[in-house]
Design a protein around this motif. Sequence first.
Motif, short mmCIF file in Angstrom:
data_model
loop_
_atom_site.label_atom_id
_atom_site.label_comp_id
_atom_site.label_asym_id
_atom_site.label_seq_id
_atom_site.Cartn_x
_atom_site.Cartn_y
_atom_site.Cartn_z
N GLY A 78 0.79 -1.22 0.00
CA GLY A 78 0.00 0.00 0.00
C GLY A 78 0.82 1.27 0.00
O GLY A 78 0.32 2.34 -0.34
N THR A 79 2.08 1.17 0.42
CA THR A 79 2.94 2.36 0.44
C THR A 79 4.12 2.23 -0.52
O THR A 79 5.03 3.06 -0.49
N SER A 80 4.09 1.24 -1.39
CA SER A 80 5.14 1.05 -2.39
C SER A 80 4.87 1.96 -3.58
O SER A 80 3.78 1.96 -4.15
N LEU A 81 5.87 2.75 -3.99
CA LEU A 81 5.67 3.68 -5.09
C LEU A 81 5.36 2.97 -6.42
O LEU A 81 4.46 3.40 -7.14
N PRO A 82 6.06 1.88 -6.79
CA PRO A 82 5.71 1.20 -8.05
C PRO A 82 4.27 0.70 -8.09
O PRO A 82 3.68 0.59 -9.17
N MET A 83 3.69 0.42 -6.90
CA MET A 83 2.33 -0.10 -6.87
C MET A 83 1.29 0.92 -7.34
O MET A 83 0.17 0.55 -7.67
N ILE A 84 1.64 2.21 -7.35
CA ILE A 84 0.69 3.21 -7.83
C ILE A 84 0.33 2.92 -9.28
O ILE A 84 -0.83 3.03 -9.67
N ALA A 85 1.30 2.54 -10.08
CA ALA A 85 1.03 2.17 -11.47
C ALA A 85 0.55 0.73 -11.58
O ALA A 85 -0.39 0.42 -12.31
N THR A 86 1.21 -0.17 -10.85
CA THR A 86 0.90 -1.60 -10.96
C THR A 86 -0.54 -1.91 -10.58
O THR A 86 -1.21 -2.73 -11.22
N ARG A 87 -1.02 -1.26 -9.54
CA ARG A 87 -2.39 -1.54 -9.08
C ARG A 87 -3.42 -1.12 -10.13
O ARG A 87 -4.43 -1.79 -10.34
N VAL A 88 -3.16 0.00 -10.81
CA VAL A 88 -4.06 0.43 -11.88
C VAL A 88 -4.09 -0.62 -12.99
O VAL A 88 -5.15 -1.02 -13.48
N SER A 89 -2.91 -1.08 -13.40
CA SER A 89 -2.83 -2.08 -14.46
C SER A 89 -3.53 -3.38 -14.05
O SER A 89 -4.23 -4.01 -14.85
N TYR A 90 -3.33 -3.78 -12.80
CA TYR A 90 -3.92 -5.02 -12.31
C TYR A 90 -5.44 -4.94 -12.23
O TYR A 90 -6.17 -5.78 -12.77
N LEU A 91 -5.94 -3.90 -11.57
CA LEU A 91 -7.37 -3.81 -11.32
C LEU A 91 -8.17 -3.51 -12.58
O LEU A 91 -9.33 -3.93 -12.70
N LEU A 92 -7.57 -2.77 -13.52
CA LEU A 92 -8.28 -2.44 -14.75
C LEU A 92 -7.89 -3.37 -15.90
O LEU A 92 -8.32 -3.16 -17.04
N ASP A 93 -7.07 -4.38 -15.61
CA ASP A 93 -6.67 -5.41 -16.57
C ASP A 93 -6.00 -4.79 -17.81
O ASP A 93 -6.38 -5.05 -18.95
N LEU A 94 -4.97 -3.97 -17.55
CA LEU A 94 -4.23 -3.30 -18.61
C LEU A 94 -2.90 -4.02 -18.84
O LEU A 94 -2.22 -4.37 -17.88
N HIS A 95 -2.50 -4.20 -20.08
CA HIS A 95 -1.37 -5.08 -20.38
C HIS A 95 -0.17 -4.39 -21.02
O HIS A 95 0.74 -5.06 -21.50
N GLY A 96 -0.14 -3.07 -21.01
CA GLY A 96 1.03 -2.37 -21.54
C GLY A 96 2.08 -2.14 -20.47
O GLY A 96 1.95 -2.64 -19.33
N PRO A 97 3.13 -1.40 -20.76
CA PRO A 97 4.13 -1.06 -19.74
C PRO A 97 3.47 -0.37 -18.55
O PRO A 97 2.48 0.35 -18.71
N SER A 98 4.01 -0.59 -17.36
CA SER A 98 3.42 -0.01 -16.15
C SER A 98 4.55 0.39 -15.22
O SER A 98 5.27 -0.47 -14.71
N LEU A 99 4.72 1.70 -15.01
CA LEU A 99 5.83 2.13 -14.16
C LEU A 99 5.55 3.45 -13.47
O LEU A 99 4.85 4.31 -13.98
N ALA A 100 6.12 3.56 -12.26
CA ALA A 100 6.12 4.81 -11.51
C ALA A 100 7.41 5.55 -11.86
O ALA A 100 8.46 4.95 -12.02
#
Length: 300
Positions: A78-100
């Motif tokens: 919940g406090t990991s910076l990369p998770m800000i992008a990763t969680r969006v990709s995971y929850l919205l099922d997005l398959h492109g590059p994902s990075l903070a």
Amino acid sequence: LSGIDQFDAGLFGISPREAQLMDPQQRLFLETAYECLERAGYARPQAPTGVFVGVNSSEYGQLAARSGTPAEAHLQWGTSLPMIATRVSYLLDLHGPSLAVETACSSSLVALHLACGSLLAGECELALAGGVNLIVDPAGVALVGQSGMLAADGRVKAFDDRADGFVRGEGVAAVLLKRLSAALRDDDTILATVRGTAVNNDGHAKAGLHAPSVGAQEGVLCAAYGRCGVDAGTVELVEAHGTGTALGDPIEWEALGRALGSGRQGRCAVGSVKTNLGHTEACAGLAGVAKAVLALQHRQ
């Protein structure tokens, strides 16, 4: 920003405990990314979609550590910076590059730059570029205050002889990007076109680690306009960094004059949204982009 403690966890299938231990920056950007896709007509994109988000730090994590919140997996993620992008990709099922992206004040603009590059390279067909910045720990404000960078009267006075510092601000922004040919083909609503971008570093600036360089700023402007194929002397509006500091503003002004002044025929308006919103740090660049797009839409 108001209501940063509020979150519709059920919409995203997140448990109450997990939501409680998520940095509100994660929650806020997730909601904003969802709204951005929805407004663009791509609530559930089928095409490969990248996520590029500018973020500086997790003050929430620092606050949790000081308050003695027990360590558990939800808090770590919940406090990991990369998770800000990763969680969006995971929850919205997005398959492109994902990075903070963390490059201090330029974070959201570098995210935009990387998103454009990813689209042009064919790594994705849609790209979310964003930035988020929340101030939840007074210790962070105190530390910046000790540096002498904050305005004494709590107001940003960009390019003014009264300029004595910036004001920390909160913000979140997201834009959906697509190659122009594809957007025209698909009859998308196009708010603005990104003609070109450029990134560099000041290198060994004479005034110190935190100081900008006239030559480097002129260089990145010329590089961007060169890639756009735009004569810098014809530019009529610049949304500047404009922090309202006695050190940075004159340097930026001189760089703008060098890059845009040669052969100029007409006037060029220069502004900084920080005078309205404060310095939203990791979100500051995209806040300026949003202002520039609104200026184009409303022609004022």
